[in-house]
Design a protein around this motif. Sequence first.
Motif, PDB file in Angstrom:
ATOM      1  N   THR A  55      -0.288  36.579   6.848  1.00 30.02           N
ATOM      2  CA  THR A  55       0.025  36.078   8.182  1.00 30.02           C
ATOM      3  C   THR A  55      -0.077  34.561   8.163  1.00 30.02           C
ATOM      4  OG1 THR A  55      -2.232  36.014   9.038  1.00 30.02           O
ATOM      5  CG2 THR A  55      -1.046  38.125   9.226  1.00 30.02           C
ATOM      6  N   ASP A 118      -9.850  50.528  10.224  1.00 29.31           N
ATOM      7  CA  ASP A 118      -9.792  49.727  11.452  1.00 29.31           C
ATOM      8  C   ASP A 118      -8.308  49.641  11.819  1.00 29.31           C
ATOM      9  OD1 ASP A 118     -10.599  48.119  13.546  1.00 29.31           O
ATOM     10  OD2 ASP A 118     -10.503  46.275  12.375  1.00 29.31           O
ATOM     11  N   GLY A 253     -13.649  42.736  14.872  1.00 28.06           N
ATOM     12  CA  GLY A 253     -13.328  44.113  14.466  1.00 28.06           C
ATOM     13  C   GLY A 253     -13.267  44.244  12.953  1.00 28.06           C
TER      14      GLY A 253
HETATM   15  C1  LIG Z   1      -4.694  39.603   8.958  1.00 26.98           C
HETATM   16  C2  LIG Z   1      -5.350  40.028  10.216  1.00 26.98           C
HETATM   17  N1  LIG Z   1      -5.895  41.258  10.297  1.00 26.98           N
HETATM   18  C3  LIG Z   1      -6.500  41.657  11.447  1.00 26.98           C
HETATM   19  C4  LIG Z   1      -6.543  40.822  12.536  1.00 26.98           C
HETATM   20  C5  LIG Z   1      -7.213  41.261  13.798  1.00 26.98           C
HETATM   21  O1  LIG Z   1      -8.561  41.338  13.572  1.00 26.98           O
HETATM   22  P1  LIG Z   1      -9.685  41.890  14.567  1.00 26.98           P
HETATM   23  O2  LIG Z   1     -10.971  41.771  13.906  1.00 26.98           O
HETATM   24  O3  LIG Z   1      -9.292  43.207  15.089  1.00 26.98           O
HETATM   25  O4  LIG Z   1      -9.526  40.817  15.576  1.00 26.98           O
HETATM   26  P2  LIG Z   1      -9.837  40.204  16.898  1.00 26.98           P
HETATM   27  O5  LIG Z   1      -8.934  40.863  17.886  1.00 26.98           O
HETATM   28  O6  LIG Z   1     -11.301  40.468  17.113  1.00 26.98           O
HETATM   29  O7  LIG Z   1      -9.520  38.786  16.600  1.00 26.98           O
HETATM   30  C6  LIG Z   1      -5.979  39.548  12.414  1.00 26.98           C
HETATM   31  N2  LIG Z   1      -6.016  38.686  13.421  1.00 26.98           N
HETATM   32  N3  LIG Z   1      -5.387  39.181  11.258  1.00 26.98           N
END
Ligand SMILES: Cc1ncc(COP(=O)(O)OP(=O)(O)O)c(N)n1
Length: 539
Positions: A55, A118, A253
């Motif tokens: 990303t 997840d 997360g």
């Molecule tokens: C590459 C990538 N993977 C997962 C996410 C989202 O992560 P998460 O921990 O669920 O995120 P928040 O919503 O807590 O930011 C990501 N942004 N990028």
Amino acid sequence: MPTRQRDSATRAERRVPRVLSIAGSDPSGGAGIQADLKSIAAVGGYGMSAITALTAQNTRGVRGVHVPPAEFLAAQLDAISDDITIDAVKIGMLANAEVIAVVADWLRRTAVPIVVLDPVMVATSGDRLLDPEAERALRDLLPLADLITPNLLELAVLANAVAGAEDGARTGDGAGAGDASADAAPTIAPATTWAEAIAQAQAVSAATGARVLAKGGHLPGGDAPDALVHAASATVIEFGGERIATTATHGTGCSLSSAVATLQAELGDWEAAIGEARRWLRESLRQGEALEVGGGHGPVSHFAGLWSRGGLRTAPTPAEIADEWWNGIADVRAAIDDLPFIRALADGTLEREPFLGYLAQDALYLRDYARVLAEASRLAPDAAGQAFWANSAHGSLVGELELHTSWLEGAGGTAGTGVFTAEPDAATTAYLDHLLATGARGDYAVLAAAVLPCFWIYVDLGERLAAGGFGQRALDPGHPYASWLETYADPAFAVATREAIELVTREAAAATPERREAMRRAFRTSSEHELAFFAAPLG
Ligand SMILES: Cc1ncc(COP(=O)(O)OP(=O)(O)O)c(N)n1
Ligand SMILES: Nc1ncnc2c1ncn2[C@@H]1O[C@H](COP(=O)(O)OP(=O)(O)O)[C@@H](O)[C@H]1O
């Protein structure tokens, strides 16, 4: 949906679990594989990563996604599993249906004992990150997981999907994600109450056989609860906690799921693993803003707890500590070498009275020194240390006192009765007060450092006397104190001294910097008392 029947609670515990993250890359370091690797390491695992997507994102949002060919993901996964035993897998962002198919195929071929999924499906903005085809593929992946960790939005999508899969029900304002005919993803209607979220988690758990960790990070209000739901055993374990006031929530997360995978591999107990992962995450959340990373939602500070408890500098090795401490008392050792008492002892010109006075003080010293060594034995954290200090206490009492008694018998101090009657002088009293007070404080490491100079300085002097370092007269069998000088050079005492140095410096290497410094100070203070002790007879 097929369910997965396995009981991960019976698996063997692994001290440093080898954990693979299958996830996307976040170049800003707060989420994705970067967060996963930090989290795995922070809670004690060895992290590995197979990258599903790249990303372009920062703390303000995602600007673009590049998905490498799915075959290359398969090559990464096979390269790892062909060579390395994997104790747990954490699965994060899976960019499309092809990628999901590769992961599903690899999971079916590879007996990974713990799989935490997840389901990264919905951005915090509510935007869907997976197209409908990928959402359907992900639904089929769910039963291969032991634990699924959706946030409230993802939980709503999954609950709709399982409802849609089981009875074709339509929920929200559009088609369920399980409806193959739907091209556009429906708007998500996340649970508005915690009870509703738990009901959704129960539905997902029942349909997949997996445990579901419903996460309350996106709930309104002052609480951020999570709940571990397992339909098969009809259990709901709630984890309560106040919401932490912070903007640094990017990647929570990802971080939580990889920490749980790691801790489950170590502890073999989901409730314990989640509880510990949450404690670690909350500590990391509290310190996130202090990192000052980005202008949006910054990352958590994955290593904040470790940094504050363990420090940032690499600990010195036991050998380095030994050198540092020994060199640190070079001035004291030089002063001991220059003492008229040592010089006269070496060249045989020392008068009998100060010599016997020294022996009397030494005998008094050794009685209490033996008590201090016995205290070190009592406090020692392991059997080896316990035995070593107990033996030393015994040696100090029996060997040394016997020798002293044979020199002192009939020499005034013992009045020919064998009972020693001399009083400790100021130097002896001060030295013993220091050792006894250190023992009374009950810190084994500091006490062990405090007793070390009596071994080390004594053996060093004895070896140099025996090697002619203070002149050849000390080697002469006709020297008036020849038998006494022999005890200085006793090889058994040299062996014990090396063991004492190893024990103490190993303890120092494992100590915090503050504790190590307290040990060094105790060592230095005892060395200064050794100097005063040797100076006293002619002082
Ligand atoms: C590459 C990538 N993977 C997962 C996410 C989202 O992560 P998460 O921990 O669920 O995120 P928040 O919503 O807590 O930011 C990501 N942004 N990028
Ligand atoms: N402000 C916060 N205070 C305390 N815990 C939080 C906070 N934000 C998120 N969490 C915790 O972080 C973890 C991830 O939750 P959540 O933000 O809901 O998931 P995601 O990051 O997947 O969107 C959960 O354990 C949640 O309780």
